[in-house]
Scaffold this motif. Structure first.
Motif, PDB file in Angstrom:
ATOM      1  N   LEU A 134       3.617   6.057   9.538  1.00  0.00           N
ATOM      2  CA  LEU A 134       3.835   4.899  10.273  1.00  0.00           C
ATOM      3  C   LEU A 134       4.254   5.144  11.613  1.00  0.00           C
ATOM      4  O   LEU A 134       3.561   4.182  12.424  1.00  0.00           O
ATOM      5  CB  LEU A 134       4.907   4.399   9.547  1.00  0.00           C
ATOM      6  N   LEU A 135       4.978   6.345  11.776  1.00  0.00           N
ATOM      7  CA  LEU A 135       5.206   6.669  13.226  1.00  0.00           C
ATOM      8  C   LEU A 135       4.007   6.945  14.192  1.00  0.00           C
ATOM      9  O   LEU A 135       3.767   6.730  15.012  1.00  0.00           O
ATOM     10  CB  LEU A 135       6.125   7.757  13.272  1.00  0.00           C
ATOM     11  N   LEU A 136       3.041   7.731  13.274  1.00  0.00           N
ATOM     12  CA  LEU A 136       1.738   8.084  13.879  1.00  0.00           C
ATOM     13  C   LEU A 136       1.004   6.820  14.404  1.00  0.00           C
ATOM     14  O   LEU A 136       0.161   6.701  15.381  1.00  0.00           O
ATOM     15  CB  LEU A 136       0.930   8.807  13.151  1.00  0.00           C
ATOM     16  N   GLY A 137       1.003   5.558  13.696  1.00  0.00           N
ATOM     17  CA  GLY A 137       0.355   4.587  13.898  1.00  0.00           C
ATOM     18  C   GLY A 137       0.979   3.709  15.212  1.00  0.00           C
ATOM     19  O   GLY A 137       0.403   3.221  16.063  1.00  0.00           O
ATOM     20  N   PHE A 138       2.118   3.700  15.165  1.00  0.00           N
ATOM     21  CA  PHE A 138       3.014   3.281  16.378  1.00  0.00           C
ATOM     22  C   PHE A 138       2.601   4.209  17.743  1.00  0.00           C
ATOM     23  O   PHE A 138       2.293   3.267  18.866  1.00  0.00           O
ATOM     24  CB  PHE A 138       4.434   3.187  16.289  1.00  0.00           C
ATOM     25  N   VAL A 165       6.220  11.245   4.180  1.00  0.00           N
ATOM     26  CA  VAL A 165       4.499  11.146   4.449  1.00  0.00           C
ATOM     27  C   VAL A 165       4.307   9.893   5.121  1.00  0.00           C
ATOM     28  O   VAL A 165       3.819   9.653   6.220  1.00  0.00           O
ATOM     29  CB  VAL A 165       3.749  11.789   3.568  1.00  0.00           C
ATOM     30  N   VAL A 166       4.889   8.660   4.231  1.00  0.00           N
ATOM     31  CA  VAL A 166       4.532   7.552   4.723  1.00  0.00           C
ATOM     32  C   VAL A 166       5.315   7.337   5.934  1.00  0.00           C
ATOM     33  O   VAL A 166       4.607   6.226   6.957  1.00  0.00           O
ATOM     34  CB  VAL A 166       5.047   6.429   3.489  1.00  0.00           C
ATOM     35  N   VAL A 167       6.451   7.619   6.186  1.00  0.00           N
ATOM     36  CA  VAL A 167       7.150   7.394   7.512  1.00  0.00           C
ATOM     37  C   VAL A 167       6.270   8.115   8.642  1.00  0.00           C
ATOM     38  O   VAL A 167       6.188   7.338   9.863  1.00  0.00           O
ATOM     39  CB  VAL A 167       8.566   7.807   7.257  1.00  0.00           C
ATOM     40  N   VAL A 168       6.107   9.201   8.503  1.00  0.00           N
ATOM     41  CA  VAL A 168       5.304   9.927   9.402  1.00  0.00           C
ATOM     42  C   VAL A 168       3.858   8.997   9.851  1.00  0.00           C
ATOM     43  O   VAL A 168       3.485   8.877  11.171  1.00  0.00           O
ATOM     44  CB  VAL A 168       4.891  11.532   9.124  1.00  0.00           C
ATOM     45  N   ILE A 221       0.870  -1.150  -0.045  1.00  0.00           N
ATOM     46  CA  ILE A 221       0.037   0.009   0.016  1.00  0.00           C
ATOM     47  C   ILE A 221       0.864   1.138  -0.117  1.00  0.00           C
ATOM     48  O   ILE A 221       0.633   2.174  -0.816  1.00  0.00           O
ATOM     49  CB  ILE A 221      -1.002  -0.038   1.149  1.00  0.00           C
ATOM     50  N   ALA A 222       1.858   1.052   0.906  1.00  0.00           N
ATOM     51  CA  ALA A 222       2.815   2.426   0.995  1.00  0.00           C
ATOM     52  C   ALA A 222       3.490   2.614  -0.629  1.00  0.00           C
ATOM     53  O   ALA A 222       3.627   3.831  -0.924  1.00  0.00           O
ATOM     54  CB  ALA A 222       3.885   2.175   1.916  1.00  0.00           C
TER      55      ALA A 222
END
Length: 64
Positions: free
Chosen positions: A33-37, A28-31, A14-15
């Motif tokens: 992902l971090l938000l999900g964690f 943006v994908v990394v941010v 998906i990413a």
């Protein structure tokens, strides 16, 4: 027929598709992902978990 895919593989696809076709920047994908964690440690985690499980159950039952 049941197909089992690791969630990490699905999220990576998906990413990749978002970066390739929607022109989303990699940071943006990394941010997200971090938000999900960070989100999984909050009080919203049980609601997200049950909603995800309910959605998977709905999808699995429609394929039968």
């Amino acid at each position: 027929m049941t197909v089992s895919l690791p969630l990490v593989l699905v999220l990576a696809l998906i990413a990749w598709a978002a970066v390739k076709y929607l022109h989303v920047r990699g940071w943006v994908v990394v941010v997200l992902l971090l938000l999900g964690f960070y989100l999984q440690g909050t009080f919203l985690a049980p609601a997200i978990d049950s909603g995800t499980r309910s959605g998977v159950d709905v999808i699995n039952q429609t394929g039968k």
